[in-house]
Design a protein around this motif. Sequence first.
Motif, PDB file in Angstrom:
ATOM      1  N   GLY A  18       9.082  -3.055  -6.569  1.00  0.00           N
ATOM      2  CA  GLY A  18       9.916  -4.227  -6.323  1.00  0.00           C
ATOM      3  C   GLY A  18       9.163  -5.518  -6.109  1.00  0.00           C
ATOM      4  O   GLY A  18       9.763  -6.519  -5.711  1.00  0.00           O
ATOM      5  N   LEU A  19       7.868  -5.534  -6.379  1.00  0.00           N
ATOM      6  CA  LEU A  19       7.088  -6.748  -6.144  1.00  0.00           C
ATOM      7  C   LEU A  19       7.067  -7.644  -7.379  1.00  0.00           C
ATOM      8  O   LEU A  19       6.871  -7.174  -8.502  1.00  0.00           O
ATOM      9  CB  LEU A  19       5.647  -6.397  -5.767  1.00  0.00           C
ATOM     10  N   SER A  20       7.295  -8.926  -7.165  1.00  0.00           N
ATOM     11  CA  SER A  20       7.104  -9.912  -8.223  1.00  0.00           C
ATOM     12  C   SER A  20       6.301 -11.102  -7.712  1.00  0.00           C
ATOM     13  O   SER A  20       5.547 -11.718  -8.451  1.00  0.00           O
ATOM     14  CB  SER A  20       8.458 -10.395  -8.772  1.00  0.00           C
ATOM     15  N   ARG A  21       6.477 -11.408  -6.425  1.00  0.00           N
ATOM     16  CA  ARG A  21       5.781 -12.548  -5.838  1.00  0.00           C
ATOM     17  C   ARG A  21       4.657 -12.107  -4.907  1.00  0.00           C
ATOM     18  O   ARG A  21       3.633 -12.773  -4.804  1.00  0.00           O
ATOM     19  CB  ARG A  21       6.778 -13.423  -5.062  1.00  0.00           C
ATOM     20  N   ILE A  22       4.830 -11.000  -4.220  1.00  0.00           N
ATOM     21  CA  ILE A  22       3.842 -10.539  -3.247  1.00  0.00           C
ATOM     22  C   ILE A  22       2.760  -9.735  -3.962  1.00  0.00           C
ATOM     23  O   ILE A  22       3.055  -8.889  -4.813  1.00  0.00           O
ATOM     24  CB  ILE A  22       4.510  -9.656  -2.177  1.00  0.00           C
ATOM     25  N   ALA A  23       1.511  -9.993  -3.608  1.00  0.00           N
ATOM     26  CA  ALA A  23       0.404  -9.177  -4.117  1.00  0.00           C
ATOM     27  C   ALA A  23       0.384  -7.845  -3.368  1.00  0.00           C
ATOM     28  O   ALA A  23       0.547  -7.805  -2.150  1.00  0.00           O
ATOM     29  CB  ALA A  23      -0.919  -9.908  -3.937  1.00  0.00           C
ATOM     30  N   GLU A  24       0.193  -6.767  -4.111  1.00  0.00           N
ATOM     31  CA  GLU A  24       0.248  -5.431  -3.501  1.00  0.00           C
ATOM     32  C   GLU A  24      -0.781  -5.271  -2.392  1.00  0.00           C
ATOM     33  O   GLU A  24      -0.505  -4.663  -1.350  1.00  0.00           O
ATOM     34  CB  GLU A  24       0.029  -4.366  -4.580  1.00  0.00           C
ATOM     35  N   ASN A  25      -1.981  -5.834  -2.592  1.00  0.00           N
ATOM     36  CA  ASN A  25      -3.023  -5.673  -1.585  1.00  0.00           C
ATOM     37  C   ASN A  25      -2.660  -6.359  -0.263  1.00  0.00           C
ATOM     38  O   ASN A  25      -3.123  -5.957   0.805  1.00  0.00           O
ATOM     39  CB  ASN A  25      -4.355  -6.201  -2.107  1.00  0.00           C
ATOM     40  N   GLU A  26      -1.804  -7.404  -0.307  1.00  0.00           N
ATOM     41  CA  GLU A  26      -1.381  -8.067   0.918  1.00  0.00           C
ATOM     42  C   GLU A  26      -0.579  -7.113   1.804  1.00  0.00           C
ATOM     43  O   GLU A  26      -0.746  -7.094   3.035  1.00  0.00           O
ATOM     44  CB  GLU A  26      -0.538  -9.304   0.593  1.00  0.00           C
ATOM     45  N   LEU A  27       0.285  -6.314   1.183  1.00  0.00           N
ATOM     46  CA  LEU A  27       1.069  -5.358   1.954  1.00  0.00           C
ATOM     47  C   LEU A  27       0.211  -4.192   2.434  1.00  0.00           C
ATOM     48  O   LEU A  27       0.365  -3.718   3.562  1.00  0.00           O
ATOM     49  CB  LEU A  27       2.243  -4.845   1.124  1.00  0.00           C
ATOM     50  N   LEU A  28      -0.687  -3.727   1.584  1.00  0.00           N
ATOM     51  CA  LEU A  28      -1.533  -2.606   1.977  1.00  0.00           C
ATOM     52  C   LEU A  28      -2.416  -2.986   3.166  1.00  0.00           C
ATOM     53  O   LEU A  28      -2.703  -2.145   4.032  1.00  0.00           O
ATOM     54  CB  LEU A  28      -2.397  -2.161   0.793  1.00  0.00           C
ATOM     55  N   GLU A  29      -2.822  -4.246   3.233  1.00  0.00           N
ATOM     56  CA  GLU A  29      -3.637  -4.684   4.366  1.00  0.00           C
ATOM     57  C   GLU A  29      -2.826  -4.706   5.662  1.00  0.00           C
ATOM     58  O   GLU A  29      -3.382  -4.514   6.751  1.00  0.00           O
ATOM     59  CB  GLU A  29      -4.218  -6.068   4.079  1.00  0.00           C
ATOM     60  N   LEU A  30      -1.512  -4.939   5.557  1.00  0.00           N
ATOM     61  CA  LEU A  30      -0.663  -4.955   6.746  1.00  0.00           C
ATOM     62  C   LEU A  30      -0.301  -3.551   7.234  1.00  0.00           C
ATOM     63  O   LEU A  30       0.057  -3.369   8.394  1.00  0.00           O
ATOM     64  CB  LEU A  30       0.645  -5.711   6.446  1.00  0.00           C
ATOM     65  N   SER A  31      -0.403  -2.567   6.358  1.00  0.00           N
ATOM     66  CA  SER A  31       0.098  -1.233   6.673  1.00  0.00           C
ATOM     67  C   SER A  31      -0.799  -0.506   7.662  1.00  0.00           C
ATOM     68  O   SER A  31      -2.022  -0.437   7.473  1.00  0.00           O
ATOM     69  CB  SER A  31       0.212  -0.400   5.394  1.00  0.00           C
TER      70      SER A  31
ATOM     71  N   ARG B 291       6.848  -7.814   8.379  1.00  0.00           N
ATOM     72  CA  ARG B 291       6.326  -9.061   8.929  1.00  0.00           C
ATOM     73  C   ARG B 291       5.830 -10.010   7.844  1.00  0.00           C
ATOM     74  O   ARG B 291       5.610 -11.192   8.118  1.00  0.00           O
ATOM     75  CB  ARG B 291       5.198  -8.770   9.927  1.00  0.00           C
ATOM     76  N   HIS B 292       5.651  -9.515   6.638  1.00  0.00           N
ATOM     77  CA  HIS B 292       5.250 -10.415   5.544  1.00  0.00           C
ATOM     78  C   HIS B 292       6.399 -11.385   5.272  1.00  0.00           C
ATOM     79  O   HIS B 292       7.555 -10.973   5.134  1.00  0.00           O
ATOM     80  CB  HIS B 292       4.937  -9.613   4.279  1.00  0.00           C
ATOM     81  N   PRO B 293       6.131 -12.683   5.190  1.00  0.00           N
ATOM     82  CA  PRO B 293       7.230 -13.657   5.088  1.00  0.00           C
ATOM     83  C   PRO B 293       8.106 -13.499   3.849  1.00  0.00           C
ATOM     84  O   PRO B 293       9.285 -13.870   3.880  1.00  0.00           O
ATOM     85  CB  PRO B 293       6.499 -15.014   5.078  1.00  0.00           C
ATOM     86  N   TRP B 294       7.579 -12.938   2.774  1.00  0.00           N
ATOM     87  CA  TRP B 294       8.376 -12.801   1.555  1.00  0.00           C
ATOM     88  C   TRP B 294       9.192 -11.508   1.525  1.00  0.00           C
ATOM     89  O   TRP B 294       9.966 -11.290   0.591  1.00  0.00           O
ATOM     90  CB  TRP B 294       7.489 -12.859   0.315  1.00  0.00           C
TER      91      TRP B 294
END
Length: 288
Positions: free
Chosen positions: A62-75, A97-100
């Motif tokens: 479901g990602l189009s704007r968020i970079a996958e690595n940004e979420l993996l770093e938050l996990s 918590r990611h704004p997008w």
Amino acid sequence: MARENRRKVDRVPGARRKAARLVALVLPTVLVFAALGAAAVGAWRVAVAGPALRIGAIRIEGLSRIAENELLELSPVRAGDHLLVSDLDRMEAALARHPWVESVEVRRTLPPALVVSVVERRAAALVDLSGLYLVDARGRVFKRAAPGDGIDLPVVTGISREDYVDRRGEVQPLLSAALALLDEWALRGLDRRMSVSEIHVDPDYGTTLYAGEGAAQIRLGTGELPEKLSRLARVLDALEADGREAEVVHLDNRRRPDWVAVRVGEEGWRGGGPGGRAAAGGRGPRGP
């Protein structure tokens, strides 16, 4: 005395035989439980301590704007963690918590992996709060605008940062009304004729928007939004038929709400009666 001693001696072999029978009955059960315990320990070592149920991959959908690595770093859950004991609720809360991120769901799959389903926010407008911020269709301000966002959206002005922070309940309806205006503008097809660049909101004087390549000022005032947009469409039709463009359109006459005043270039003002038809008129007050 001798008879009593003989009785005691005679009873010893009988007691031993009973003990032997008891052991014969109990021992198989004890051995079974011991085997089960050993098997359980072995299974625990394989299932929990071993590699069989370690997370091999985390797949994000479901990602189009968020970079996958940004979420993996938050996990807080990583590849290699155990599939069964990983806290997926905590993982969802961290990713949200990611704004997008509008919403997120994490589920387990076999072979051992996690599938993360993300619904991203859709920015509907920008709002000027001593800096430009993104606001979604529900009126929620969720992120300070950055050059990398690459968004060309209408800007809502007239709300100070202090008012938004200290009097959120009072100014939120103004922001929601601006977004509703954008929806109505698009619903009537006006966005194909004049794209909105700015919406200025004022609790006393109502709404003024700027639209089109020349940033025509359209004063809507307060109330009767559908009727005012219908009158605006008829005015634009009349001007387009004459090959002209409006600089200022007044739809905010409180005494005569069905009247429209239009300034066209340097030619002066035109007045419109009921129905919004433009008619020649004297020069009126210039807009700001």
